[in-house]
Structures are given as structure tokens and as C-alpha cells.
Write a protein that holds these residues in place. Structure first.
Motif, short mmCIF file in Angstrom:
data_model
loop_
_atom_site.label_atom_id
_atom_site.label_comp_id
_atom_site.label_asym_id
_atom_site.label_seq_id
_atom_site.Cartn_x
_atom_site.Cartn_y
_atom_site.Cartn_z
N ILE A 78 0.83 -1.20 0.00
CA ILE A 78 0.00 0.00 0.00
C ILE A 78 0.87 1.25 0.00
O ILE A 78 1.71 1.43 0.89
N ASP A 79 0.66 2.10 -0.99
CA ASP A 79 1.29 3.42 -1.02
C ASP A 79 0.52 4.28 -0.02
O ASP A 79 -0.51 4.87 -0.35
N CYS A 80 1.03 4.35 1.19
CA CYS A 80 0.30 5.05 2.26
C CYS A 80 0.35 6.56 2.14
O CYS A 80 -0.42 7.26 2.81
N MET A 81 1.22 7.09 1.28
CA MET A 81 1.38 8.54 1.16
C MET A 81 0.56 9.12 0.03
O MET A 81 0.41 10.35 -0.07
N GLY A 82 0.02 8.29 -0.85
CA GLY A 82 -0.67 8.77 -2.04
C GLY A 82 -2.05 9.33 -1.75
O GLY A 82 -2.66 9.05 -0.71
N GLY A 83 -2.55 10.13 -2.68
CA GLY A 83 -3.90 10.68 -2.57
C GLY A 83 -3.92 12.04 -1.91
O GLY A 83 -2.91 12.56 -1.44
N ASP A 84 -5.11 12.61 -1.85
CA ASP A 84 -5.27 13.94 -1.26
C ASP A 84 -5.09 13.94 0.25
O ASP A 84 -4.75 14.97 0.84
N ARG B 185 0.97 -9.75 10.01
CA ARG B 185 0.15 -9.41 8.84
C ARG B 185 0.30 -7.96 8.40
O ARG B 185 -0.30 -7.56 7.39
N ALA B 186 1.04 -7.16 9.14
CA ALA B 186 1.26 -5.77 8.77
C ALA B 186 2.73 -5.42 9.01
O ALA B 186 3.25 -5.65 10.10
N ARG B 187 3.36 -4.87 7.98
CA ARG B 187 4.79 -4.55 8.11
C ARG B 187 5.06 -3.17 7.52
O ARG B 187 4.53 -2.82 6.46
N PHE B 188 5.86 -2.40 8.20
CA PHE B 188 6.22 -1.05 7.76
C PHE B 188 7.41 -1.12 6.81
O PHE B 188 8.40 -1.79 7.08
N VAL B 189 7.30 -0.42 5.68
CA VAL B 189 8.39 -0.33 4.70
C VAL B 189 8.75 1.15 4.55
O VAL B 189 7.97 1.92 3.98
N PRO B 190 9.90 1.57 5.09
CA PRO B 190 10.25 3.00 5.06
C PRO B 190 10.76 3.45 3.69
O PRO B 190 11.44 2.70 2.98
N VAL C 29 8.13 11.01 -1.78
CA VAL C 29 6.70 10.91 -2.10
C VAL C 29 6.46 11.53 -3.47
O VAL C 29 7.01 12.60 -3.78
N VAL C 30 5.68 10.88 -4.29
CA VAL C 30 5.28 11.45 -5.58
C VAL C 30 4.10 12.39 -5.32
O VAL C 30 3.07 11.97 -4.79
N GLU C 31 4.26 13.64 -5.70
CA GLU C 31 3.21 14.62 -5.48
C GLU C 31 2.06 14.41 -6.47
O GLU C 31 2.26 13.88 -7.56
N MET C 32 0.89 14.86 -6.10
CA MET C 32 -0.31 14.61 -6.90
C MET C 32 -0.23 15.23 -8.30
O MET C 32 -0.82 14.70 -9.25
N HIS C 33 0.46 16.34 -8.46
CA HIS C 33 0.51 17.00 -9.76
C HIS C 33 1.92 16.95 -10.38
O HIS C 33 2.23 17.73 -11.27
N GLU C 34 2.71 16.01 -9.90
CA GLU C 34 4.07 15.87 -10.42
C GLU C 34 4.05 15.23 -11.81
O GLU C 34 3.26 14.32 -12.08
N ALA C 35 4.95 15.69 -12.67
CA ALA C 35 5.04 15.14 -14.02
C ALA C 35 5.47 13.68 -13.95
O ALA C 35 6.40 13.34 -13.19
N PRO C 36 4.82 12.78 -14.69
CA PRO C 36 5.18 11.36 -14.65
C PRO C 36 6.65 11.10 -14.92
O PRO C 36 7.27 10.26 -14.25
N ALA C 37 7.23 11.82 -15.89
CA ALA C 37 8.64 11.61 -16.22
C ALA C 37 9.54 11.97 -15.04
O ALA C 37 10.52 11.27 -14.75
N ASP D 234 12.87 6.19 -4.70
CA ASP D 234 12.59 5.70 -3.34
C ASP D 234 11.28 6.29 -2.83
O ASP D 234 11.11 6.51 -1.63
N SER D 235 10.36 6.54 -3.76
CA SER D 235 9.04 7.05 -3.36
C SER D 235 8.17 5.90 -2.88
O SER D 235 8.40 4.72 -3.21
N SER D 236 7.14 6.24 -2.11
CA SER D 236 6.21 5.21 -1.62
C SER D 236 5.52 4.50 -2.78
O SER D 236 5.27 3.29 -2.73
#
Length: 342
Positions: free
Chosen positions: A7-13, A58-63, A67-75, A83-85
Motif C-alpha cells: 500500500i502506497d500510504c502517502m498517495g492521494g489527497d 500481517r502488517a509490516r512497515f516499509v520505510p 513521495v510522488v506529489e499529486m501533480h508531479e510530471a510522470p517523467a 525511493d518514493s512510496s
């Protein structure tokens, strides 16, 4: 079957305020699931540790450090955020540590990273985004593509049909789901040349091809799958969301207009609640990125915990029912029938 989601825990608004509660509820509801909680230590490590204690093994933290920002260019996300989430969650699918990745982050970046890391299935030219839309009589319709591919050839539309059919087969346990081609009319003479050629390819594909369908057929559930290019699909999706929002706003305004309408609203409250539940877009959250050599699901960026949990459920179901293997086998069979070397 045991399944692990990255799970990308940092993604979204809303980031961890949504993804972590959703992960907790998902683990409560699915005793055969595990999660990798991928995120910044300062943002999620404490909560991830509590989850690990609540669900031992059943739950493990992956540091991660980015973080990829919501409006960041895909490239930019692809080159500079290794090393983004988002990237690390997909890397864990590639390594086999997880059977699926789920993110509410930047759609363009997610598609670019997933395609780069996982690659496409042999015989698939372009991945596509597929989601579920509600239909009448408590049914629903799978629609693709919803924006990943603006310009498509007839062969691309055929591939979308194969991928959509295999997704429905995996999630709905239907051996031969029906496939419709979105067009401006049901007649075979309707549509542009690409759509006409795609119809011919679909008729000869061995899929359960219904024929051309129109926009209103999506909400009638005329077929299990509706195929279109990403330009048309995205416009149809956004127009549908706009109509739904307009109807909800107008209904609220009319029911609050005067004392009489307020009384009517009170009497109609049970029916209104049921209607709201049936069309609640959160229950349909979770779009599959199909055509990749791994399961990746995209949650709506503004999803709340209830909606994000549904995306997690959908991803787990797709992984358990081997949607990638199903698509691979069907595409291989199609290529073999066409005499194409793989």
C-alpha cells in the motif's frame, strides 16, 4: 488464499489519514490478507507499528524517503523518485513480496512507474485503466480504457476487450462475460473506421462479443464489459460523475424548498438512504491497471477510508483470482490463433 498488498500510504489527497484506517479495516475483514505499509517514517511509522501489534505477522512497515506529489510530471516521478512510496510499493510486486500494489496517488505517475517496473504482458501493446460503474437493478459494468490511451488502434481496442473480459472473469467468476464496444449507435455501419475495424476483430476473437453499445447501455448493464478508447472513456466517466453530483445537489435543494417538501423528504428518508447506498461511488472505488505483469490498482485521489478499503478488497480479489495469468493465457491463445510468434 493468502495475499499480500503493498500500500502506497502517502498517495492521494489525504495520505495516511485515509490509507492507514482503510488498511486496518481491510485486515479485520480479510483474515487471509497481509499488508506492506509503504511510507515516510515520520508520517506512518508509529501507526504502522500499532497495526503490526494489532495484526501480528500481517502488517509490516516499509520505510521510504520520497513521495510522488499529486501533480508531479510522470517523467519526473519516474526519474527522480526511485525511493518514493509509489515506486517502492510497485517494486515489491515486482520482487514477489506482494501480489498487488494499491495507490491513490498521481495517475500518470502510477501508470508510468508501473509500466517501467513491471513491463507489459507479451502481446499487449498498452496498459489500460478499467473501473466499475453502477447500473440499474443493483448491477454494474466494467469500462475501459478510462484515460491511459487517448489514441487507439482497432488492435488496441481488441486487447482492451480481452483484458476487460479476463478481469470480470476473475472478479465476478463468469466464464464468458459479455463484451460491448462503445459506439454512437448499435448498427454495424455506425462509428469511425477504427471502431468498425475493432468490431470485426472482436467478432472473430472468440470473446462473447455482444456488438456495439451506446452510452446509456453502461447504466443498463447491457454487457459486462464496455470497451472504448481513453479519450471517450474519460469524458464518459467525468460526465457521469457530473450528472450524479448535479442530481444529488438538485434533489437536496428541492427537498429543502419548503415545509411540505421537507415533510416529503422525511417520509421518503428510507428510500433516499437506500438510493444513496446503491449509487455511492465509494463502493466502486478501485481501478485496475490492466496489461501489466503484476496487479496494480488505482484508488480515487479524494477517496475516504471506506472507499480506499474497497480498492484494497478489489486488488486482493484480482490477485487471488490470478487476473494477470488469465490475461496472459488469453492473449497467448489469441496470438497463437492468429499465427503470431511470441
Amino acid at each position: 488464499m493468502q495475499v499480500t498488498l503493498a500500500i502506497d500510504c502517502m498517495g492521494g489527497d489525504f495520505g495516511p489519514s485515509v490509507t492507514l484506517p482503510a488498511a486496518r479495516q481491510f485486515l479485520r475483514d480479510d483474515p487471509y490478507a497481509s499488508v506492506l505499509l509503504v511510507g515516510l517514517p515520520q508520517a506512518i511509522e508509529a501507526d504502522a507499528s500499532r497495526l503490526a501489534g494489532e495484526f501480528p505477522g500481517r502488517a509490516r512497515f516499509v520505510p521510504v524517503t520520497q513521495v510522488v506529489e499529486m501533480h508531479e510530471a510522470p517523467a519526473s516521478a519516474l526519474r527522480a523518485k526511485k525511493d518514493s512510496s509509489m515506486r517502492v510499493a510497485i517494486d515489491r510486486v515486482k520482487s514477489g513480496d506482494a501480489q498487488a500494489a494499491v495507490s491513490a496517488g498521481n495517475t500518470g505517475a502510477l501508470m508510468a512507474i508501473a509500466r517501467f517496473v513491471l513491463k507489459t504482458i507479451s502481446g499487449i501493446d498498452r496498459p489500460a485503466i478499467a473501473t466499475i460503474l453502477p447500473a440499474q437493478d443493483d448491477r454494474h459494468t466494467y469500462v475501459l480504457d478510462l484515460g491511459a490511451n487517448v489514441d487507439c488502434s482497432a488492435e488496441h481496442l481488441l486487447q482492451f476487450g480481452i483484458m476487460g473480459a479476463m478481469l470480470v472473469s476473475a472478479l465476478e467468476h463468469k466464464e464468458r462475460p459479455t463484451v460491448g464496444l462503445l459506439n454512437i449507435g448499435e448498427e454495424e455501419i455506425k462509428g469511425n473506421e477504427v471502431v468498425k475495424q475493432a468490431a470485426e476483430l472482436l467478432r472473430g476473437s472468440g470473446l462473447n462479443f455482444y456488438g456495439n453499445v451506446e452510452g446509456n447501455d453502461i447504466y443498463k448493464a447491457t454487457t459486462d464489459v464496455v470497451v472504448c478508447d481513453g479519450f471517450v472513456g474519460n469524458v464518459a466517466l467525468k460526465a457521469s460523475e457530473g450528472v450524479a453530483q448535479m442530481m444529488a445537489t438538485t434533489l437536496r435543494q428541492e427537498l429543502k424548498r419548503n415545509l411540505y417538501t421537507k415533510l416529503v423528504a422525511l417520509l421518503a428518508m428510507p428510500a433516499l438512504r437506500h438510493f444513496k447506498q446503491r449509487v455511492d461511488h465509494r463502493r466502486y472505488n478501485g481501478a485496475a491497471l490492466l496489461g501489466l505483469r503484476g496487479v496494480v490498482f488505482k484508488s480515487h485521489g479524494s477517496a475516504d477510508a471506506f472507499a480506499f478499503e474497497h480498492a484494497l478488497r478489489r486488488a486482493a480479489e484480482a490477485a487471488r483470482n490470478q487476473v494477470v495469468d488469465r490475461i496472459t493465457a488469453r492473449v497467448s491463445a489469441h496470438l497463437a490463433a492468429e499465427g503470431v510468434a511470441q
